[in-house]
Write a protein that holds these residues in place. Structure first.
Motif, PDB file in Angstrom:
ATOM      1  N   SER A 161      18.147  37.110 -28.012  1.00 32.68           N
ATOM      2  CA  SER A 161      19.612  37.278 -28.018  1.00 32.68           C
ATOM      3  C   SER A 161      20.296  36.605 -26.844  1.00 32.68           C
ATOM      4  O   SER A 161      21.509  36.752 -26.659  1.00 32.68           O
ATOM      5  CB  SER A 161      19.956  38.781 -28.005  1.00 32.68           C
ATOM      6  OG  SER A 161      19.385  39.444 -29.107  1.00 32.68           O
ATOM      7  N   ILE A 162      19.543  35.877 -26.018  1.00 35.85           N
ATOM      8  CA  ILE A 162      20.140  35.227 -24.840  1.00 35.85           C
ATOM      9  C   ILE A 162      21.053  34.069 -25.250  1.00 35.85           C
ATOM     10  O   ILE A 162      20.692  33.233 -26.069  1.00 35.85           O
ATOM     11  CB  ILE A 162      19.038  34.704 -23.886  1.00 35.85           C
ATOM     12  CG1 ILE A 162      18.375  35.870 -23.145  1.00 35.85           C
ATOM     13  CG2 ILE A 162      19.631  33.746 -22.844  1.00 35.85           C
ATOM     14  CD1 ILE A 162      17.314  35.440 -22.147  1.00 35.85           C
ATOM     15  N   THR A 163      22.257  34.067 -24.662  1.00 36.58           N
ATOM     16  CA  THR A 163      23.183  32.942 -24.828  1.00 36.58           C
ATOM     17  C   THR A 163      23.665  32.545 -23.423  1.00 36.58           C
ATOM     18  O   THR A 163      23.390  33.236 -22.441  1.00 36.58           O
ATOM     19  CB  THR A 163      24.401  33.330 -25.683  1.00 36.58           C
ATOM     20  OG1 THR A 163      25.169  34.323 -24.978  1.00 36.58           O
ATOM     21  CG2 THR A 163      23.974  33.890 -27.038  1.00 36.58           C
ATOM     22  N   SER A 164      24.416  31.464 -23.353  1.00 36.58           N
ATOM     23  CA  SER A 164      24.931  31.024 -22.051  1.00 36.58           C
ATOM     24  C   SER A 164      25.907  32.040 -21.469  1.00 36.58           C
ATOM     25  O   SER A 164      26.089  32.135 -20.257  1.00 36.58           O
ATOM     26  CB  SER A 164      25.627  29.662 -22.194  1.00 36.58           C
ATOM     27  OG  SER A 164      26.661  29.739 -23.168  1.00 36.58           O
ATOM     28  N   LEU A 165      26.527  32.848 -22.349  1.00 37.84           N
ATOM     29  CA  LEU A 165      27.516  33.825 -21.899  1.00 37.84           C
ATOM     30  C   LEU A 165      26.890  35.114 -21.377  1.00 37.84           C
ATOM     31  O   LEU A 165      27.413  35.743 -20.459  1.00 37.84           O
ATOM     32  CB  LEU A 165      28.490  34.154 -23.050  1.00 37.84           C
ATOM     33  CG  LEU A 165      29.354  32.989 -23.552  1.00 37.84           C
ATOM     34  CD1 LEU A 165      30.185  33.433 -24.747  1.00 37.84           C
ATOM     35  CD2 LEU A 165      30.259  32.471 -22.435  1.00 37.84           C
ATOM     36  N   ASN A 166      25.757  35.535 -21.992  1.00 34.85           N
ATOM     37  CA  ASN A 166      25.184  36.832 -21.613  1.00 34.85           C
ATOM     38  C   ASN A 166      23.885  36.709 -20.815  1.00 34.85           C
ATOM     39  O   ASN A 166      23.198  37.705 -20.581  1.00 34.85           O
ATOM     40  CB  ASN A 166      24.945  37.693 -22.858  1.00 34.85           C
ATOM     41  CG  ASN A 166      23.834  37.132 -23.749  1.00 34.85           C
ATOM     42  OD1 ASN A 166      23.104  36.226 -23.372  1.00 34.85           O
ATOM     43  ND2 ASN A 166      23.716  37.681 -24.944  1.00 34.85           N
ATOM     44  N   GLN A 167      23.549  35.499 -20.427  1.00 38.46           N
ATOM     45  CA  GLN A 167      22.259  35.256 -19.783  1.00 38.46           C
ATOM     46  C   GLN A 167      22.014  36.163 -18.576  1.00 38.46           C
ATOM     47  O   GLN A 167      20.937  36.745 -18.437  1.00 38.46           O
ATOM     48  CB  GLN A 167      22.154  33.788 -19.355  1.00 38.46           C
ATOM     49  CG  GLN A 167      20.797  33.435 -18.753  1.00 38.46           C
ATOM     50  CD  GLN A 167      20.682  31.949 -18.437  1.00 38.46           C
ATOM     51  OE1 GLN A 167      21.532  31.155 -18.819  1.00 38.46           O
ATOM     52  NE2 GLN A 167      19.631  31.583 -17.744  1.00 38.46           N
ATOM     53  N   GLN A 168      23.002  36.312 -17.726  1.00 39.74           N
ATOM     54  CA  GLN A 168      22.836  37.114 -16.510  1.00 39.74           C
ATOM     55  C   GLN A 168      22.589  38.580 -16.842  1.00 39.74           C
ATOM     56  O   GLN A 168      21.739  39.241 -16.238  1.00 39.74           O
ATOM     57  CB  GLN A 168      24.069  36.979 -15.606  1.00 39.74           C
ATOM     58  CG  GLN A 168      23.867  37.514 -14.196  1.00 39.74           C
ATOM     59  CD  GLN A 168      22.693  36.878 -13.475  1.00 39.74           C
ATOM     60  OE1 GLN A 168      22.570  35.652 -13.428  1.00 39.74           O
ATOM     61  NE2 GLN A 168      21.802  37.697 -12.921  1.00 39.74           N
ATOM     62  N   THR A 169      23.340  39.095 -17.817  1.00 43.19           N
ATOM     63  CA  THR A 169      23.174  40.490 -18.228  1.00 43.19           C
ATOM     64  C   THR A 169      21.784  40.725 -18.812  1.00 43.19           C
ATOM     65  O   THR A 169      21.107  41.713 -18.474  1.00 43.19           O
ATOM     66  CB  THR A 169      24.237  40.880 -19.277  1.00 43.19           C
ATOM     67  OG1 THR A 169      25.535  40.699 -18.713  1.00 43.19           O
ATOM     68  CG2 THR A 169      24.073  42.325 -19.719  1.00 43.19           C
ATOM     69  N   GLN A 170      21.362  39.822 -19.702  1.00 49.39           N
ATOM     70  CA  GLN A 170      20.048  39.969 -20.342  1.00 49.39           C
ATOM     71  C   GLN A 170      18.934  39.954 -19.298  1.00 49.39           C
ATOM     72  O   GLN A 170      17.999  40.757 -19.361  1.00 49.39           O
ATOM     73  CB  GLN A 170      19.816  38.834 -21.346  1.00 49.39           C
ATOM     74  CG  GLN A 170      20.847  38.705 -22.456  1.00 49.39           C
ATOM     75  CD  GLN A 170      20.868  39.880 -23.400  1.00 49.39           C
ATOM     76  OE1 GLN A 170      21.608  40.824 -23.181  1.00 49.39           O
ATOM     77  NE2 GLN A 170      20.076  39.831 -24.439  1.00 49.39           N
ATOM     78  N   LEU A 171      19.032  39.054 -18.333  1.00 45.27           N
ATOM     79  CA  LEU A 171      17.999  38.945 -17.300  1.00 45.27           C
ATOM     80  C   LEU A 171      18.008  40.159 -16.371  1.00 45.27           C
ATOM     81  O   LEU A 171      16.947  40.584 -15.895  1.00 45.27           O
ATOM     82  CB  LEU A 171      18.189  37.654 -16.493  1.00 45.27           C
ATOM     83  CG  LEU A 171      17.932  36.351 -17.262  1.00 45.27           C
ATOM     84  CD1 LEU A 171      18.208  35.142 -16.378  1.00 45.27           C
ATOM     85  CD2 LEU A 171      16.492  36.294 -17.792  1.00 45.27           C
ATOM     86  N   THR A 172      19.196  40.721 -16.115  1.00 46.36           N
ATOM     87  CA  THR A 172      19.286  41.917 -15.281  1.00 46.36           C
ATOM     88  C   THR A 172      18.541  43.081 -15.921  1.00 46.36           C
ATOM     89  O   THR A 172      17.763  43.784 -15.259  1.00 46.36           O
ATOM     90  CB  THR A 172      20.764  42.313 -15.049  1.00 46.36           C
ATOM     91  OG1 THR A 172      21.417  41.264 -14.332  1.00 46.36           O
ATOM     92  CG2 THR A 172      20.860  43.607 -14.263  1.00 46.36           C
ATOM     93  N   PHE A 173      18.762  43.268 -17.217  1.00 48.74           N
ATOM     94  CA  PHE A 173      18.094  44.368 -17.918  1.00 48.74           C
ATOM     95  C   PHE A 173      16.607  44.087 -18.108  1.00 48.74           C
ATOM     96  O   PHE A 173      15.791  45.004 -18.080  1.00 48.74           O
ATOM     97  CB  PHE A 173      18.784  44.639 -19.265  1.00 48.74           C
ATOM     98  CG  PHE A 173      20.008  45.485 -19.124  1.00 48.74           C
ATOM     99  CD1 PHE A 173      19.929  46.862 -19.231  1.00 48.74           C
ATOM    100  CD2 PHE A 173      21.244  44.918 -18.857  1.00 48.74           C
ATOM    101  CE1 PHE A 173      21.054  47.658 -19.086  1.00 48.74           C
ATOM    102  CE2 PHE A 173      22.380  45.692 -18.709  1.00 48.74           C
ATOM    103  CZ  PHE A 173      22.281  47.071 -18.823  1.00 48.74           C
ATOM    104  N   PHE A 174      16.258  42.815 -18.280  1.00 51.14           N
ATOM    105  CA  PHE A 174      14.834  42.465 -18.389  1.00 51.14           C
ATOM    106  C   PHE A 174      14.124  42.784 -17.069  1.00 51.14           C
ATOM    107  O   PHE A 174      12.994  43.262 -17.059  1.00 51.14           O
ATOM    108  CB  PHE A 174      14.654  40.989 -18.736  1.00 51.14           C
ATOM    109  CG  PHE A 174      13.246  40.641 -19.135  1.00 51.14           C
ATOM    110  CD1 PHE A 174      12.850  40.714 -20.462  1.00 51.14           C
ATOM    111  CD2 PHE A 174      12.309  40.269 -18.182  1.00 51.14           C
ATOM    112  CE1 PHE A 174      11.541  40.420 -20.837  1.00 51.14           C
ATOM    113  CE2 PHE A 174      11.007  39.964 -18.539  1.00 51.14           C
ATOM    114  CZ  PHE A 174      10.622  40.040 -19.874  1.00 51.14           C
TER     115      PHE A 174
END
Length: 304
Positions: A161-174
């Motif tokens: 579900s990673i996109t250029s817009l949510n990349q930081q959020t996804q990586l934070t939760f990962f």
């Protein structure tokens, strides 16, 4: 009941619980973009626990000789369930687990993820048949596989579900999931060494080369005591660095994680008998449980 004990149903239940907590206590409440719906996470849990169950079965098949000495009252294979039946169950659980993993990987559009299930299944077999007998390597490998039961949720939920817009959020939760996986790795490694010390007599007669066999039970106990400070310092740092503003979280970690860890370290220092090391192993299980249940705190922490 014999089948449930053979597949270690309590451990499988913990795996399922942790994966559900990651999904519904950490990711879903905060609107994180995920790839799995209710059916998807259910299939991931099914695949994970089937492969883990197969790993437990093959481990018991190869451990018949040592279990006959170490825990004859808990022996299942050759007593309640034949070795042939156990092998058949091992194959069935693996086929179901890997098969579901194949379907799930394709359903999220990442067919390469299928290899994760194959590798984990293969490593569990190699661990039981070969790596378990090797000094420390077997302990590390099985602890990595325990950690993978958490990381795999992040892989399937967040990466597709990673996109250029949510990349930081996804990586934070990962990263949060990865931190919990590291905690699981450390606690399980301590528990594996504890079990090796507890089972040293049977392992020695089976020709294994575990840490207490290689350096002696007393020295292995000292190594375990030294290693027990790693989670203590790590949790202490986490409390000071991340939780100090939230009294509920600090209280939870101090009482239910730091407290049992300190108690466990003290018991390791003085432990000499099989019964005492068995108790230490159970305490580490409890620490693991409370550590994973702390995921519920993110409902409070991340909303502040």
């Amino acid at each position: 009941m014999n089948l449930l004990n053979l597949i270690r149903w309590k451990n499988l239940l913990m795996i399922a619980m942790v994966q559900l907590l990651i999904k519904y206590a950490l990711l879903e409440p905060f609107g994180v973009e995920t790839s799995l719906d209710t059916l998807g996470i259910s299939l991931l849990i099914l695949a994970t626990i089937c492969i883990a169950a197969a790993g437990n079965i093959i481990n018991d098949i190869y451990d018949v000789e040592t279990d006959f000495i170490n825990k004859p009252d808990k022996l299942i294979i050759g007593k309640s369930i034949s070795e042939k039946t156990a092998y058949n169950l091992f194959i069935v659980f693996n086929v179901v687990g890997v098969g579901v993993g194949f379907y799930l990987s394709n359903s999220v559009g990442r067919s390469a993820f299928f290899s994760i299930f194959v590798i984990i299944s293969a490593l569990l077999y190699v661990y039981a048949s070969y790596l378990k007998q090797m000094l420390i390597i077997g302990n590390v490998v099985i602890s990595i596989l325990v950690a993978m039961s958490l990381i795999i949720v992040g892989i399937f939920e967040l990466l597709p579900s990673i996109t250029s817009l949510n990349q930081q959020t996804q990586l934070t939760f990962f990263k949060i999931i990865f931190d919990y996986a590291v905690f699981a790795f450390i606690i399980n490694l301590l528990r594996e060494i504890t079990k090796d010390i507890e089972d040293v007599d049977g392992d020695h007669k089976a020709g294994m080369n575990t840490l207490p066999i290689a350096i002696g039970r007393e020295r292995a106990g000292k190594v375990l005591f030294t290693l027990s400070f790693i989670p203590l310092f790590a949790v202490g740092f986490y409390i000071l660095n991340s939780l100090y503003k939230n009294q509920m979280a600090v209280f939870y970690f101090l009482i239910l994680i730091m407290g049992p860890l300190i108690y466990t370290s003290i018991k390791i220092y003085s432990a000499t008998t099989k019964k005492e090391f068995h108790h230490i192993g159970n305490m580490l299980k409890l620490v693991m449980l409370f550590g994973m249940l702390s995921l519920l705190l993110y409902l409070v922490l991340l909303k502040k």
